[in-house]
Motif scaffolding. Structure first.
Motif, PDB file in Angstrom:
ATOM      1  N   GLY A 529       0.781  -1.230   0.000  1.00 35.06           N
ATOM      2  CA  GLY A 529       0.000   0.000   0.000  1.00 35.06           C
ATOM      3  C   GLY A 529       0.809   1.273   0.000  1.00 35.06           C
ATOM      4  O   GLY A 529       0.888   1.978  -1.011  1.00 35.06           O
ATOM      5  N   THR A 530       1.461   1.587   1.125  1.00 34.93           N
ATOM      6  CA  THR A 530       2.098   2.901   1.245  1.00 34.93           C
ATOM      7  C   THR A 530       3.221   3.107   0.246  1.00 34.93           C
ATOM      8  O   THR A 530       3.420   4.220  -0.242  1.00 34.93           O
ATOM      9  N   VAL A 531       3.952   2.039  -0.075  1.00 32.44           N
ATOM     10  CA  VAL A 531       5.073   2.212  -1.014  1.00 32.44           C
ATOM     11  C   VAL A 531       4.567   2.633  -2.383  1.00 32.44           C
ATOM     12  O   VAL A 531       5.226   3.411  -3.089  1.00 32.44           O
ATOM     13  N   ARG A 615      -9.195  -2.398   3.515  1.00 31.76           N
ATOM     14  CA  ARG A 615      -9.634  -2.765   2.164  1.00 31.76           C
ATOM     15  C   ARG A 615      -9.863  -1.520   1.301  1.00 31.76           C
ATOM     16  O   ARG A 615      -9.413  -1.442   0.151  1.00 31.76           O
ATOM     17  N   GLU A 616     -10.578  -0.540   1.848  1.00 34.50           N
ATOM     18  CA  GLU A 616     -10.877   0.651   1.065  1.00 34.50           C
ATOM     19  C   GLU A 616      -9.640   1.506   0.827  1.00 34.50           C
ATOM     20  O   GLU A 616      -9.524   2.172  -0.202  1.00 34.50           O
ATOM     21  N   SER A 617      -8.697   1.482   1.764  1.00 35.14           N
ATOM     22  CA  SER A 617      -7.429   2.197   1.547  1.00 35.14           C
ATOM     23  C   SER A 617      -6.655   1.554   0.402  1.00 35.14           C
ATOM     24  O   SER A 617      -6.095   2.247  -0.461  1.00 35.14           O
ATOM     25  N   PHE A 618      -6.612   0.225   0.369  1.00 39.09           N
ATOM     26  CA  PHE A 618      -5.966  -0.473  -0.740  1.00 39.09           C
ATOM     27  C   PHE A 618      -6.666  -0.145  -2.067  1.00 39.09           C
ATOM     28  O   PHE A 618      -6.018   0.017  -3.107  1.00 39.09           O
ATOM     29  N   ASN A 619      -7.992  -0.058  -2.042  1.00 38.44           N
ATOM     30  CA  ASN A 619      -8.727   0.280  -3.261  1.00 38.44           C
ATOM     31  C   ASN A 619      -8.344   1.679  -3.755  1.00 38.44           C
ATOM     32  O   ASN A 619      -8.219   1.912  -4.963  1.00 38.44           O
TER      33      ASN A 619
END
Length: 637
Positions: A529-531, A615-619
């Motif tokens: 995610g963050t990368v 999940r929504e952050s990954f989306n």
């Protein structure tokens, strides 16, 4: 466009039969709303309708735990809002406000519920819509975390008001006082600012130590005996009342870039607060660590300070609702330790009779350290820049800097910053050199973008000076911009390598976990995610030759240049904050349980709300990846 056509074109109703559309059209009503009108407010009971936008624009807002209204989504023609209460029977989780004149179709809730019973996919779709509010979920989880942490703390600094921490009475002067008298009062009172009041005790301005230096001491043609306070003060001073909470004052001072804040009770000066006061009460442990690091006389003392960072992180995460602030403070402590380690190593070299050659040099740190986004377990990413000395001095320079580099990286390892597995450290010859050497190196990375070179550049491009001559880092930044300007196709290759992998969420919203190895059954919040956020934002920043280093500063700069819309940037920012929060909290938990900090976690150990947030952050990250791919696939080269 009619209601039937709009519904048929939407993802929700696209596969439903015509008879349902007829019933919806018969039951629906039409209503117009003027600009800047709330159709409903957060926490209000449901109106009994689903709203479908015929024409116009709606912004969805939520209140943060601190009471700040944040725009989390926009809805436009053909989209709908107000669905949450229809399926949950709960009040609205956010507010809906018109941006401009908006016409809506209002569909009664009972019709939607009837359709849901016959077509279950409707409720499944609405569930995804409800869970898309990353910012709201993040605020809710952080608020709950902070509330739980309160029960474990003897005192909660943000519960303090300015009246409890302000210096009173404030030291003041008159506009006609000369600056010599002003300086004397500052010195005698051991303060850094003085308030200027008129004869009616009304606040006219403020004079800081910096004002005296820049306006009185620095100019050659000034006379402190005749120059008055009125001539050097900063007028139109902002202030806050004594009942203001500390967290409100901190946000206010940060937003207005203030270091001194008068405390005003109905326009009467009753005290003054400095940013240092707020930081002292807010994070006493953090400030003590910084002081201890600066005074440390050996590596063992620095290692002891380094081990305390996890305790500070836990306290900070309890005190504040802004994860970026926590990363900023932790990075400041890390930087202080790293800089002190550098100074001790240099002193040891000199004590052994090894003096540095008479050249300009700069010690760089890179990666998360350069971006000031360090958490609990950063490794080393560092390098040296030298001025362009002649080749005949190379042996002299290396005679000092090769052993110095070895001493430095092993000292940092001893203190608590592990050796970089990719050897991105100053004791590796490819991470030190003259400006001309770096230019050749960067040219090779850019024009021959093999995977390893692209990986190197991804770490390197986030460099900042840590010690030595910082102007060398500025020169190096210009070299980077020049090289990428000459071959824009490099950004395409960077995108192709960095974005080969997707976020760990499948088509049905299921988490994709590692199937073997030490992290079997887990996923990486960092690598999943963050990368990707960091890499994507960096690519856009490099393309526009933006010099800002932190991800949020780069994002703000991209908004100002109209690369991203403000609402898009807010979604990216919310996802980055949420993922960083979950990662930091997980690292703290690992340390408290006697395990090394890790960015890997088991998502099924999280609460349902936290899983939804993840999940929504990954989306949101996935959407950013797609936008980055579309943009840089068009890069001409």
């Amino acid at each position: 466009m009619g209601l039937s056509k709009q519904l048929q074109d939407s993802e929700l109703f696209t596969h439903l039969p015509a008879v349902l559309f007829q019933e919806l059209q018969q039951q629906a009503t039409h209503r117009s709303y003027p600009p800047n009108t709330y159709i409903f407010q957060q926490d209000e009971p449901p109106t009994g309708y689903l709203y479908v936008i015929k024409e116009g624009l709606i912004e969805i807002t939520v209140l943060s735990p601190g009471g700040v209204e944040m725009v989390v989504d926009y809805r436009k023609e053909g989209q709908f809002f107000g669905a949450t209460p229809i399926f949950t029977d709960e009040p609205y989780s956010g507010a809906a406000r018109t941006v401009r004149r908006t016409d809506c179709f209002l569909i009664p809730a009972q019709i939607i519920r009837k359709a849901e019973r016959e077509y279950p996919q409707i409720s499944e779709y609405f569930t995804r819509i409800v869970l898309s509010r990353v910012r709201h979920l993040y605020s809710e989880i952080v608020s709950d975390h902070s509330h739980k942490a309160l029960t474990q703390m003897e005192a909660y600094p943000f519960k303090k008001r300015l009246s409890e921490i302000m210096s009173t009475p404030a030291i003041t002067c008159r506009p006609e006082n000369n600056t010599r008298e002003v300086a004397r009062r500052l010195t005698e009172s051991a303060i850094s600012a003085i308030l200027v009041l008129d004869e009616g005790e009304r606040l006219q301005g403020i004079i800081t130590e910096r004002d005296l230096v820049s306006k009185v001491l620095a100019p050659e043609d000034t006379n402190p005996a005749t120059l008055t306070a009125r001539e050097v003060m900063t007028p139109q001073v902002l202030g806050l009342p004594p009942e203001t909470y500390m967290f409100e004052a901190m946000a206010f001072m940060t937003a207005h870039r203030l270091r001194h804040l008068p405390v005003l009770d109905r326009d009467e000066v009753v005290g003054i607060v400095t940013l240092r006061d707020l930081m002292r009460f807010r994070s006493q442990k953090a400030m003590l660590l910084v002081g201890s690091a600066r005074q440390a006389q050996d590596f063992a003392s620095l290692a002891a300070v380094r081990r305390e960072i996890a305790t500070v992180a836990r306290t900070l995460l309890s005190e504040t609702r802004a994860t970026p602030d926590v990363m900023e403070i932790l990075s400041y402590i890390h930087h202080t330790i790293i800089r002190r380690t550098f100074d001790l190593c240099l002193a040891q070299m000199k004590a052994q009779g090894q003096e540095p050659p008479d050249i300009r040099y700069c010690f760089l740190i890179m990666g998360s350290g350069g971006r000031r986004e360090m958490l609990l377990n950063p490794d080393q990413d560092n390098g040296f820049i030298f001025e362009d000395f002649p080749d005949e001095r190379l042996a002299e320079v290396e005679a000092f800097f090769i052993p110095f580099a070895e001493k430095l990286v092993h000292a940092l390892d001893t203190v608590g910053y592990p050796l970089c597995s990719g050897k991105v450290m100053v004791n590796n010859p490819i991470w030190r050199g003259r400006l001309c050497d770096w230019q050749v190196r960067i040219n090779d990375w850019v024009n021959e973008p093999e995977p390893q070179k692209v990986r190197y550049s991804s770490i390197f491009f986030d460099f900042v000076p840590m010690a030595g001559d910082g102007t060398l880092a500025q020169d190096l930044r210009e070299i980077v911009h020049q090289q990428i300007r000459s071959f824009q196709g490099f950004l395409y290759h960077m995108m192709s390598l960095d974005l080969r992998y997707r976020v760990p969420v499948g088509l049905l919203g299921r988490f994709i976990l590692e199937k073997s190895g030490p992290h079997k059954g887990e996923l990486s919040v960092k690598h999943g995610g963050t990368v990707y956020i960091v890499d994507c934002i960096r690519m856009f920043a490099l393309e526009r030759e933006i010099s800002e280093i932190t991800t949020f500063d780069r994002l703000d700069a991209l908004v100002k240049r109209n690369v991203f819309a403000s609402e898009t940037a807010e979604h990216i920012r919310a996802a980055f904050e949420a993922l960083s929060f979950l990662r930091l909290r997980n690292e703290i938990a690992n340390i408290e349980q006697g395990r090394p900090p890790s960015h890997h976690l088991n998502p099924h150990s999280l609460s349902k709300t936290e899983q939804d947030l993840l999940r929504e952050s990954f989306n949101a990250v996935s959407k950013l990846q797609d936008a980055t791919k579309r943009h840089f696939a068009r890069t001409p080269f």
